[in-house]
Design a protein around this motif. Structure first.
Motif, short mmCIF file in Angstrom:
data_model
loop_
_atom_site.label_atom_id
_atom_site.label_comp_id
_atom_site.label_asym_id
_atom_site.label_seq_id
_atom_site.Cartn_x
_atom_site.Cartn_y
_atom_site.Cartn_z
N LEU A 143 -7.88 -0.71 -31.05
CA LEU A 143 -7.91 -1.84 -30.12
C LEU A 143 -9.34 -2.07 -29.66
N GLN A 144 -9.80 -3.28 -29.83
CA GLN A 144 -11.16 -3.64 -29.46
C GLN A 144 -11.12 -4.62 -28.29
N VAL A 145 -12.00 -4.38 -27.30
CA VAL A 145 -12.09 -5.25 -26.12
C VAL A 145 -13.35 -6.10 -26.26
N ILE A 146 -13.17 -7.41 -26.27
CA ILE A 146 -14.30 -8.33 -26.43
C ILE A 146 -14.47 -9.09 -25.11
N PHE A 183 1.32 -6.65 -28.15
CA PHE A 183 0.35 -6.30 -27.14
C PHE A 183 1.09 -5.93 -25.86
N HIS A 184 0.71 -4.80 -25.28
CA HIS A 184 1.35 -4.29 -24.06
C HIS A 184 0.45 -4.64 -22.88
N ILE A 185 0.89 -5.66 -22.09
CA ILE A 185 0.09 -6.20 -21.00
C ILE A 185 0.77 -5.88 -19.67
N LYS A 186 0.25 -4.90 -18.95
CA LYS A 186 0.76 -4.54 -17.63
C LYS A 186 2.28 -4.37 -17.63
N GLY A 187 2.76 -3.58 -18.59
CA GLY A 187 4.19 -3.28 -18.65
C GLY A 187 5.01 -4.28 -19.45
N GLU A 188 4.42 -5.40 -19.86
CA GLU A 188 5.13 -6.39 -20.66
C GLU A 188 4.64 -6.35 -22.10
N VAL A 189 5.59 -6.60 -23.06
CA VAL A 189 5.26 -6.61 -24.48
C VAL A 189 5.19 -8.06 -24.94
N VAL A 190 4.03 -8.42 -25.49
CA VAL A 190 3.82 -9.78 -25.99
C VAL A 190 3.61 -9.70 -27.50
N LYS A 191 4.46 -10.36 -28.28
CA LYS A 191 4.35 -10.34 -29.73
C LYS A 191 3.49 -11.52 -30.19
N MET A 192 2.47 -11.22 -30.99
CA MET A 192 1.58 -12.24 -31.52
C MET A 192 1.82 -12.37 -33.02
N GLU A 193 2.41 -13.51 -33.44
CA GLU A 193 2.69 -13.77 -34.85
C GLU A 193 1.43 -14.33 -35.54
N ASP A 194 1.15 -13.80 -36.71
CA ASP A 194 0.01 -14.26 -37.52
C ASP A 194 -1.29 -14.26 -36.74
N SER A 195 -1.45 -13.29 -35.85
CA SER A 195 -2.69 -13.16 -35.08
C SER A 195 -2.83 -11.72 -34.63
N ASN A 196 -4.05 -11.27 -34.58
CA ASN A 196 -4.30 -9.90 -34.12
C ASN A 196 -5.09 -9.88 -32.81
N THR A 197 -5.09 -11.04 -32.06
CA THR A 197 -5.83 -11.11 -30.79
C THR A 197 -4.95 -11.63 -29.67
N TYR A 198 -5.30 -11.23 -28.45
CA TYR A 198 -4.65 -11.74 -27.24
C TYR A 198 -5.74 -11.86 -26.18
N SER A 213 0.33 -2.39 -30.83
CA SER A 213 1.08 -1.59 -31.80
C SER A 213 1.58 -2.49 -32.92
N LEU A 214 2.03 -1.85 -34.02
CA LEU A 214 2.60 -2.60 -35.13
C LEU A 214 3.99 -3.10 -34.75
N VAL A 215 4.32 -4.28 -35.27
CA VAL A 215 5.64 -4.85 -34.99
C VAL A 215 6.74 -4.00 -35.62
N ASP A 216 6.48 -3.50 -36.85
CA ASP A 216 7.51 -2.75 -37.58
C ASP A 216 7.36 -1.25 -37.42
N ASP A 217 6.39 -0.79 -36.65
CA ASP A 217 6.22 0.64 -36.43
C ASP A 217 5.55 0.83 -35.06
N ALA A 218 6.37 0.92 -34.01
CA ALA A 218 5.86 1.00 -32.65
C ALA A 218 5.10 2.29 -32.37
N GLU A 219 5.32 3.31 -33.21
CA GLU A 219 4.63 4.59 -32.97
C GLU A 219 3.15 4.50 -33.31
N LEU A 220 2.78 3.57 -34.17
CA LEU A 220 1.36 3.37 -34.46
C LEU A 220 0.78 2.42 -33.41
N GLU A 221 0.08 2.97 -32.44
CA GLU A 221 -0.46 2.17 -31.36
C GLU A 221 -1.87 2.64 -31.01
#
Length: 611
Positions: free
Chosen positions: A287-290, A318-333, A349-357
């Motif tokens: 995860l990179q912070v820009i 993307f896990h934002i303050k306790g909420e999960v936001v799914k980004m389709e066809d994008s890797n940024t939030y 985290s990955l959509v199909d593998d939540a353990e990879l975060e």
């Protein structure tokens, strides 16, 4: 001799006569060929001549050891040297070229001294052969069927010499390319990468595979190489094919694969490089912070999730303050208009593998200060000022102070303000690249007070300088009870001011200095004597001093005379006393005591005289 020209028939007859004649001589091989010596024997019978002719034909076909080898290039003119290119002997009579043809000699060319070259060939070599000036055989449009032994025969004097030459025809590959390329290479899986082909070569080409210009060697596991050779039945040229099976790794991403061959003739050939897509599953994400540096309230922050798989995932959570936001066809939030409450931990985290975060902590920097009191502050001299600085920051701040732009060591404290405390005080609070400032302008006021009123005689003794020193704020105005000259006023600094005037008094005066401002006033007086009176008194003082000096001198002289008189009287007295003691019988002790008393009186008078 049907089908031969008259010249060819003549050369055939000459050659036959030579061979018949050679049949009567013994065979003498040399290091470079074979030599036969001609010695005529007229008594030989025709039967013997025929037998020896057959023997000569047999001898001319005998292989010679250590044959010279000449390599020619396919399709080009080949030069076959006679006697290794040595100079022609002076007594050379006949030169003839022939080759082995189905076990029998095939005549090609013959040249008699001082005559033109005669072409004897009546097969495929007719029109392709010629003789060079140095007796070399020139063979045009060389092809693989020309790989045979050609013999140069020379008649020199009474000898016949033969120089056989072995001819080889080589050809470098006409093309080198990689075909049947794999669409992609899966990591750890043995896959056919491609096939490299080297076409139309002689001898057959050897192919080497390269990765990033380094040769690949088959190891039976991750690298397998299979080679095959096919021969063209028409041209006799060989085509080599080499197939590479390869097990790729992550390090092979963007690697360049080529194949090459180094032939016996020509330079090294390399194919055009090819690259492959290396596919492998995601094993790690980051995860990179820009954002701006430093990140402060009101800024925007972009979170970027990256995975090491290939092809890379296209959707993330993307896990934002306790909420999960799914980004389709994008890797940024993007977080917009962040506040100090936005600080904290963020994850993706990955959509199909939540353990990879992956996670990152974000800190929104803030710096707030409050200076009390602030702005312009009016205080009377002697009052107290409580200066309070409050700092609220996300990190450890640094505080510095200045007074009228000059740095001071610490925060000022005002228990009892004085005029010198007046000024502009500014504090600067920094935390990293963040900076905040606050200031106070302190003005100390008070009614003016004269601290000192004095006078000073001028250097020329002709005038007096009156000096009035006062303090107060606002700036006091200074006035005198008399009109002086050369007024001089010092700068108003720290509530203090000094005013000077010059006077020449003719009579004794009392001069007053008054200082005042809007808050009050103060007055002081000083006595100033007339300069002329002072001069007269000085002269009178000088006259009195002269008379006193004369009186002292007279007293001293009188004392000295008295001392001398007393001394003489004392001497006379002593003289008479001694005479009386002799007569009366008095002891000398009593005389001695009287003598001491007189000496003490003399000494006392002497001291008075000195004073």
């Amino acid at each position: 001799m049907v089908g031969l020209s008259q010249a060819d028939q003549t050369w055939v007859c000459v050659t036959w006569s030579l061979e018949v004649e050679l049949a009567t001589k013994p065979l003498q091989p040399t290091s470079t060929g074979r030599t036969f010596t001609l010695q005529p024997r007229p008594s030989a019978s025709p039967a013997k001549l025929a037998y020896r002719s057959l023997f000569l034909s047999y001898a001319s076909l005998m292989p010679a050891s250590g044959l010279e080898t000449v390599i020619g290039l396919y399709g080009e003119t080949l030069e076959v040297p006679c006697n290794n290119g040595a100079a022609k002997p002076d007594d050379l009579f006949i030169t003839k070229w022939k080759y082995d043809k189905d076990g029998a000699p095939g005549d090609l060319l013959a040249k008699k001294k001082d005559q033109d070259v005669a072409v004897l060939a009546n097969d495929e070599y007719r029109g392709r052969v010629s003789m060079a000036e140095n007796s070399s055989l020139l063979l045009s449009a060389a092809k693989l069927s020309d790989e045979k032994t050609f013999t140069c025969m020379m008649v020199v004097g009474t000898d016949i010499r033969e120089y056989p030459v072995n001819v080889l025809i080589h050809k470098s590959p006409s093309g080198l390319e990689i075909s049947e390329e794999a669409e992609e290479l899966e990591i750890g899986k043995l896959t056919k990468l491609g096939q490299c082909t080297a076409q139309d070569a002689n001898p057959a080409a050897n192919i080497t595979w390269f990765k990033n210009k380094k040769p690949l060697v088959a190891d039976g596991k991750g690298i397998l190489i299979h080679a095959s050779v096919q021969v063209n039945p028409v041209t006799g040229l060989s085509t080599t094919s080499s197939t590479l099976e390869y097990s790729a790794g992550k390090e092979d991403t963007d690697a360049q694969f080529t194949c090459g061959t180094q032939h016996t003739v020509g330079t090294e050939q390399l194919s055009s490089p090819v690259t492959f897509t290396i596919t492998y599953p995601t094993e790690k994400i980051s995860l990179q912070v820009i954002s701006e540096d430093p990140l402060i309230e009101g800024d925007n922050v972009t979170l970027k999730c990256e995975a090491d798989g290939n092809p890379a995932p296209t959707s993330f959570n993307f896990h934002i303050k306790g909420e999960v936001v799914k980004m389709e066809d994008s890797n940024t939030y993007t977080l917009t208009d962040v506040t100090r409450d936005s600080s904290g931990e963020y994850k993706c985290s990955l959509v199909d593998d939540a353990e990879l975060e992956a996670s990152k902590n974000i800190t929104v920097n803030y710096l707030d200060i409050n200076l009390s009191p602030s702005g312009k502050i009016l205080k009377s001299a002697g009052e107290a000022v409580a200066l309070i600085l409050q700092v609220d920051a996300s990190g450890k701040p640094k505080v510095s102070w200045t007074k009228d732009n000059a740095k001071i060591d610490k925060q000022p404290k005002f228990n009892k303000v004085t005029y010198s405390d007046s000024g502009r005080y500014e504090c600067e609070v920094t935390m990293g690249l963040l900076s905040r400032k606050a200031s106070i302008e302190l003005v100390v006021e008070g009614a003016p007070v004269i601290r000192q009123l004095s006078k000073l005689r001028g250097e020329d003794d002709q005038h007096e300088v009156l000096i009035c020193e006062a303090e107060g704020s606002p700036k006091p105005t200074v006035s005198w009870s008399i009109n002086g000259t050369s007024p001089d006023e010092s700068p108003f600094i720290n509530g203090q001011i000094t005013h000077k005037i010059t006077v020449v008094p003719n009579v004794n005066l009392t001069v007053s200095c008054t200082v005042y401002n809007e808050l009050g006033q103060d007055t002081r007086a000083i006595n100033v004597s007339s300069l002329f009176e002072e001069v007269r008194m000085d002269k009178q003082d000088q006259s009195d001093d002269s008379e006193q000096t004369k009186l002292v001198v007279g007293v001293v002289v009188g004392l000295l005379l008295a001392t001398v008189i007393i001394g003489v009287a004392y001497w006379l007295y002593m003289k008479k006393s001694k005479q009386g003691s002799w007569k009366t019988g008095e002891t000398e002790n009593g005389s001695s005591e009287e003598e001491k008393k007189l000496e003490e009186k003399v000494e006392e008078n002497s001291q008075k005289a000195e004073v």
